[in-house]
Scaffold this active site. Structure first.
Site, PDB file in Angstrom:
ATOM      1  N   ASP A 106       0.865  -1.182   0.000  1.00 50.98           N
ATOM      2  CA  ASP A 106       0.000   0.000   0.000  1.00 50.98           C
ATOM      3  C   ASP A 106       0.903   1.234   0.000  1.00 50.98           C
ATOM      4  OD1 ASP A 106      -3.209   0.403   1.609  1.00 50.98           O
ATOM      5  OD2 ASP A 106      -2.066   1.905   0.497  1.00 50.98           O
ATOM      6  N   ASP A 205      -2.801   4.933  -2.487  1.00 56.12           N
ATOM      7  CA  ASP A 205      -3.737   5.662  -1.640  1.00 56.12           C
ATOM      8  C   ASP A 205      -4.088   7.022  -2.252  1.00 56.12           C
ATOM      9  OD1 ASP A 205      -3.849   7.466   1.319  1.00 56.12           O
ATOM     10  OD2 ASP A 205      -5.042   5.638   1.050  1.00 56.12           O
ATOM     11  N   GLU A 247      -6.540   4.175  -5.689  1.00 58.81           N
ATOM     12  CA  GLU A 247      -7.757   4.544  -4.947  1.00 58.81           C
ATOM     13  C   GLU A 247      -8.162   5.932  -5.429  1.00 58.81           C
ATOM     14  OE1 GLU A 247      -9.383   5.215  -0.367  1.00 58.81           O
ATOM     15  OE2 GLU A 247      -7.438   6.015  -1.022  1.00 58.81           O
ATOM     16  N   HIS A 316     -11.000  -1.440   4.362  1.00 57.18           N
ATOM     17  CA  HIS A 316     -10.752  -1.032   5.757  1.00 57.18           C
ATOM     18  C   HIS A 316     -11.392   0.320   6.083  1.00 57.18           C
ATOM     19  CE1 HIS A 316      -7.954   0.952   3.184  1.00 57.18           C
ATOM     20  NE2 HIS A 316      -7.718   1.828   4.142  1.00 57.18           N
ATOM     21  N   ASP A 317     -12.019   0.959   5.081  1.00 58.32           N
ATOM     22  CA  ASP A 317     -12.686   2.259   5.283  1.00 58.32           C
ATOM     23  C   ASP A 317     -14.203   2.139   5.243  1.00 58.32           C
ATOM     24  OD1 ASP A 317     -10.267   3.979   3.161  1.00 58.32           O
ATOM     25  OD2 ASP A 317     -10.267   3.656   5.345  1.00 58.32           O
TER      26      ASP A 317
HETATM   27  O1  TEU Z   1      -8.874   6.760   2.153  1.00 58.79           O
HETATM   28  C1  TEU Z   1      -9.314   7.903   1.502  1.00 58.79           C
HETATM   29  C2  TEU Z   1     -10.576   8.435   2.053  1.00 58.79           C
HETATM   30  O2  TEU Z   1     -10.943   9.496   1.801  1.00 58.79           O
HETATM   31  C3  TEU Z   1     -11.294   7.577   2.988  1.00 58.79           C
HETATM   32  O3  TEU Z   1     -10.501   7.612   4.047  1.00 58.79           O
HETATM   33  C4  TEU Z   1     -12.450   7.912   3.680  1.00 58.79           C
HETATM   34  O4  TEU Z   1     -12.959   7.006   4.481  1.00 58.79           O
HETATM   35  C5  TEU Z   1     -13.326   8.938   3.462  1.00 58.79           C
HETATM   36  O5  TEU Z   1     -14.246   8.962   4.453  1.00 58.79           O
HETATM   37  C6  TEU Z   1     -14.119   8.827   2.266  1.00 58.79           C
HETATM   38  O6  TEU Z   1     -15.071   9.803   2.308  1.00 58.79           O
HETATM   39  C7  TEU Z   1      -7.498   6.499   2.144  1.00 58.79           C
HETATM   40  C8  TEU Z   1      -7.237   5.284   3.016  1.00 58.79           C
HETATM   41  O7  TEU Z   1      -7.926   4.203   2.491  1.00 58.79           O
HETATM   42  C9  TEU Z   1      -7.696   5.634   4.413  1.00 58.79           C
HETATM   43  O8  TEU Z   1      -7.636   4.536   5.286  1.00 58.79           O
HETATM   44  C10 TEU Z   1      -6.833   6.759   4.926  1.00 58.79           C
HETATM   45  O9  TEU Z   1      -7.335   7.168   6.161  1.00 58.79           O
HETATM   46  C11 TEU Z   1      -6.878   7.939   3.956  1.00 58.79           C
HETATM   47  O10 TEU Z   1      -6.729   7.572   2.592  1.00 58.79           O
HETATM   48  C12 TEU Z   1      -5.714   8.863   4.237  1.00 58.79           C
HETATM   49  O11 TEU Z   1      -4.511   8.213   3.906  1.00 58.79           O
END
Ligand code: TEU
Length: 531
Positions: A106, A205, A247, A316-317
């Site tokens: 990642d 990311d 992403e 994971h989000d």
């Molecule tokens: O996620 C991007 C992101 O915007 C999401 O975190 C998020 O949940 C948001 O609420 C969407 O509206 C990436 C990673 O997957 C996340 O875990 C990190 O926290 C984020 O980037 C920052 O690196």
């Protein structure tokens, strides 16, 4: 771009692969410190081989203060001691390779932790490293008000410099300035370090944010975005056999085609989120299955032959699939329903740890919450809403739902650790766990195992076209055709038993019910395949 890569890509190498996503903090704790680690993953490779997955996407394990659980990297070249050592990671690559499983790293390069040496030097006044980030004066900041995605102002003031720095996420995550060529070269050097170690891919990311347009207050899809990705491809992973996925929360079908252009100049695919979030406020988004059908049809049809889709409901989000799209009272039935719907489409499926055994959301209290984004949301929303309203949103949407420890068996802490974990274990671990799932030959685990195997055996799943079949609001149905063969999926989206005049061509190939009956029972989903 070397011949090996072209050969690898063209022989549909990533097209029939299935990726399993691991969140190391919550997967398996091998040294009983309450936090998962790399040796915990090594110890579960047999389980992953049994499931049949081809690649493991490992979320960040680099040195990090973990204000955002590793998405705040302080050193790209070192493994965080809580996760293990570089030797552990090398062993993971080696042991996985012995099972034909590739490791996907990642890459968080839109920002670094403010604990990174680069940022520390910037704070000490080193101009070279200030230019690695987005430091601006008061006048600029007042002219360019920006909100952080985690809530609040995206500009943080540094008194000793009388300057502000940009952080689109937490203030401990400072955005890098990709318009600075030195920054880009540092990123490519880091990617080649991991490629030479033998990793087989990258997940990038928030990669759609590396080119920004301040005059438009736009933090994504800037003018240099695709130029930088092409440059990165040429100078790093484009010279290796890799699966790459970006992403891109802001991507639509047009951008998805650019990112996953079959000429291989950018990524293999991207994560697009229209099927996850069709309103700009994730806390207010409710699932609309009619909209969902249209969104899947759009991406399946528009990227056919012009790009490549990733297929996912969980990561994971995101809240757990069955709690969000299915129904916990019909846990196995709806788990199988959405697995069949997703894995029978064109694209590369991603399975998030615990999805294959049907893990669910849980009823959080404020004290049990751990996620910086959800805590920030709570602190903001509680100013204008009742506690019950805010906690209802948290229980439905919070990222913590995806981060409860993996449920391996019915022993203490679900067999994840012998020590009290960093985040609470879902109370239902005695009923929902890997041990139980493996013992029950009809469990959701075996549905995922079968779908993964089918993607290697049935070319129609990889190469077939896609057309929705309109059977009314209560059903989600589509047809795939390839070389005269037809695959038809029909799914009852309701709890009610439904009659259906539609007769699918071909043999019943797979169902989330044991025996076929005339009517479609609650959430019944069938796949027919004509030979
Ligand atoms: O996620 C991007 C992101 O915007 C999401 O975190 C998020 O949940 C948001 O609420 C969407 O509206 C990436 C990673 O997957 C996340 O875990 C990190 O926290 C984020 O980037 C920052 O690196």
């Amino acid at each position: 771009m070397n011949a090996d890569y072209i050969k690898w890509r063209d022989n549909m190498s990533f097209k029939n692969k299935v990726v399993y996503q691991i969140y190391p903090m919550s997967f398996m704790d091998s040294n009983n410190d309450g936090m998962g680690d790399i040796r915990g993953i090594i110890g579960k490779l047999d389980y992953l081989e049994n499931l049949g997955v081809d690649m493991l996407w490992i979320t960040p394990v680099y040195s990090s203060p973990k204000f955002d659980n590793g998405y705040d990297i302080a050193d790209y070249y070192n493994i965080d001691p809580q996760f293990g050592t570089m030797e552990d990671f090398d062993e993971l690559i080696e042991k996985a390779k012995e099972k034909n499983i590739g490791i996907i790293m990642d890459i968080v390069a839109n920002h670094t932790s403010t604990h990174h040496d680069w940022f520390k030097k910037a704070l000490l006044g080193d101009k070279k490293y200030q230019d690695f980030y987005v430091f601006r004066d008061k006048a600029f900041v007042e002219k360019h008000p920006i909100n952080s995605i985690f809530g609040g102002d995206a500009w943080e003031y540094v008194e000793e410099l009388n300057l502000y720095y940009l952080h689109n996420f937490d203030k401990t995550q400072a955005d890098l300035d990709w318009d600075n060529e030195e920054v880009r070269e540092e990123v490519y050097k880091m990617l080649n370090f991991w490629l030479n170690k033998g990793v087989k891919g990258f997940r990038f990311d928030v990669i759609d944010m590396i080119s920004k347009e301040f005059d438009k207050l736009s933090m994504s899809n800037g003018p240099k975005l695709h130029e930088y990705i092409k440059e990165m491809n040429k100078k790093s992973f484009g010279n290796f056999e890799t699966l790459t996925v970006g992403e891109t929360w802001s991507a639509d079908t047009e951008h998805a085609k650019l990112y996953s252009n079959p000429d291989g100049s950018e990524f293999s695919m991207v994560f697009t989120f229209e099927h996850i979030m069709y309103t700009m406020n994730k806390w207010e988004t409710t699932i609309d299955k009619q909209k969902l059908k249209g969104i899947f049809e759009k991406y399946q049809k528009e990227l056919f032959g012009k790009g490549w889709n990733s297929l996912f409901f969980n990561n994971h989000d995101l809240p757990r699939l069955i709690s969000r799209y299915g129904e916990e009272e019909y846990r196995e039935i709806t788990g199988k329903q959405w697995a069949m719907i997703l894995h029978s489409m064109a694209g590369t499926p991603f399975i998030y740890q615990g999805e294959e055994i049907g893990m669910t959301n849980r009823a959080w209290t404020r004290e049990e919450m751990r996620d910086v984004e959800a805590i920030n949301y709570y602190n903001e929303a509680i100013k204008t809403h009742e506690e019950s309203y805010v906690m209802d949103k948290v229980r439905k949407i919070s990222r913590d739902n995806a981060r409860t420890p993996m449920q391996w068996d019915d022993s203490d802490y679900g067999g994840f650790s012998k020590e009290n974990p960093w985040i609470i274990v879902n109370e239902n671990y005695k009923d929902i766990n890997v041990k139980k799932a493996l013992e029950d030959k009809d469990s959701l685990f075996y549905t995922y195992k079968k779908l993964i195997k089918l993607r290697k055996e049935e070319e129609i799943l990889v190469e077939g076209d896609f057309n929705l079949i309109d059977l009314g609001e209560d059903f989600f149905a589509y047809k795939r055709t390839y070389k005269g063969q037809e695959l038809i999926l029909v799914s009852n989206l309701t709890k009610e038993e439904k009659t259906l005049d539609f007769v699918a061509k071909g043999e019943l190939f797979m169902s989330n019910y044991e025996k076929e009956e005339k009517n479609y029972r609650s959430y019944e989903t069938r796949i027919y395949l004509s030979k």
